[in-house]
Design a protein around this motif. Structure first.
Motif, PDB file in Angstrom:
ATOM      1  N   ASN A  34     -46.583 -35.306 -57.512  1.00 36.28           N
ATOM      2  CA  ASN A  34     -46.337 -33.907 -57.204  1.00 36.28           C
ATOM      3  C   ASN A  34     -46.557 -33.656 -55.712  1.00 36.28           C
ATOM      4  O   ASN A  34     -47.675 -33.766 -55.220  1.00 36.28           O
ATOM      5  N   PRO A  35     -45.500 -33.296 -54.962  1.00 36.40           N
ATOM      6  CA  PRO A  35     -45.656 -33.086 -53.518  1.00 36.40           C
ATOM      7  C   PRO A  35     -46.548 -31.900 -53.161  1.00 36.40           C
ATOM      8  O   PRO A  35     -46.980 -31.780 -52.024  1.00 36.40           O
ATOM      9  N   LEU A  36     -46.852 -31.039 -54.111  1.00 34.05           N
ATOM     10  CA  LEU A  36     -47.727 -29.904 -53.826  1.00 34.05           C
ATOM     11  C   LEU A  36     -49.141 -30.349 -53.458  1.00 34.05           C
ATOM     12  O   LEU A  36     -49.872 -29.611 -52.803  1.00 34.05           O
ATOM     13  N   TYR A  37     -49.534 -31.555 -53.880  1.00 37.06           N
ATOM     14  CA  TYR A  37     -50.870 -32.046 -53.561  1.00 37.06           C
ATOM     15  C   TYR A  37     -50.994 -32.455 -52.104  1.00 37.06           C
ATOM     16  O   TYR A  37     -52.086 -32.531 -51.575  1.00 37.06           O
ATOM     17  N   ARG A  38     -49.871 -32.779 -51.444  1.00 36.08           N
ATOM     18  CA  ARG A  38     -49.829 -33.145 -50.037  1.00 36.08           C
ATOM     19  C   ARG A  38     -50.651 -34.380 -49.705  1.00 36.08           C
ATOM     20  O   ARG A  38     -50.998 -34.608 -48.551  1.00 36.08           O
ATOM     21  N   ILE A  39     -51.015 -35.160 -50.705  1.00 35.97           N
ATOM     22  CA  ILE A  39     -51.724 -36.427 -50.510  1.00 35.97           C
ATOM     23  C   ILE A  39     -50.994 -37.461 -51.364  1.00 35.97           C
ATOM     24  O   ILE A  39     -50.597 -37.178 -52.485  1.00 35.97           O
ATOM     25  N   ASP A  40     -50.824 -38.670 -50.813  1.00 36.31           N
ATOM     26  CA  ASP A  40     -49.959 -39.674 -51.433  1.00 36.31           C
ATOM     27  C   ASP A  40     -50.523 -40.389 -52.656  1.00 36.31           C
ATOM     28  O   ASP A  40     -49.806 -40.629 -53.617  1.00 36.31           O
ATOM     29  N   ARG A  41     -51.787 -40.792 -52.592  1.00 38.33           N
ATOM     30  CA  ARG A  41     -52.293 -41.764 -53.564  1.00 38.33           C
ATOM     31  C   ARG A  41     -53.650 -41.399 -54.133  1.00 38.33           C
ATOM     32  O   ARG A  41     -54.472 -40.780 -53.472  1.00 38.33           O
ATOM     33  N   ALA A  42     -53.857 -41.875 -55.365  1.00 38.72           N
ATOM     34  CA  ALA A  42     -55.175 -41.828 -55.996  1.00 38.72           C
ATOM     35  C   ALA A  42     -55.615 -43.278 -56.209  1.00 38.72           C
ATOM     36  O   ALA A  42     -54.816 -44.123 -56.619  1.00 38.72           O
TER      37      ALA A  42
END
Length: 143
Positions: A34-42
């Protein structure tokens, strides 16, 4: 709406870098879709998210500049996620020389107006943070 400059090749390169970091850290990783998180990876350990990361791939060598530039809005998103979720958020960068480094937010920086001017996009200029290259923790070194 702004154009998306990230190519399929860019995304594949980020996949490789994230997998490399996960291996070094003994974790599993997954792309946050989801691009809304603005962070790439977990990054996960035992099925639980332990760290988040923004992954960047650059074409210049690590020693081309004294600082690494990142959009201030991106950095703000990373800090908010770290504070809200109470877990580390990292910036992982692979430079063109193959060196991979990571920083955990918060990290030291200067604020400037910067960005790109080679694409004819006036919105490529924004508030940016510049953090010293020497502050990166090396994950892989191929200089």
């Amino acid at each position: 709406m702004r154009p998306i400059y990230q190519s399929t090749t860019d995304l594949k390169n980020e996949d490789v870098v994230a997998a490399q970091a996960a291996e070094v850290w003994g974790m599993e990783e997954c792309k946050i879709p989801n691009p809304l998180y603005r962070i790439d990876r977990a990054f996960m350990l035992g099925g639980k998210v332990r760290c988040l990361a923004e992954v960047k791939c650059r074409t210049c060598p690590m020693n081309a500049y004294k600082t690494y530039m990142l959009g201030a809005q991106k950095y703000g998103s990373m800090v908010m996620a770290a504070n809200f979720l109470g877990m580390p958020v990292k910036l992982i960068v692979r430079w063109g020389c193959g060196t991979v480094g990571a920083l955990t937010v918060p990290f030291r920086f200067d604020v400037r107006v910067g960005g790109r001017n080679d694409r004819g996009d006036s919105k490529d200029t924004e508030l940016t943070i510049h953090t010293p290259i020497e502050d990166f923790e090396l994950i892989a070194c191929r200089i």
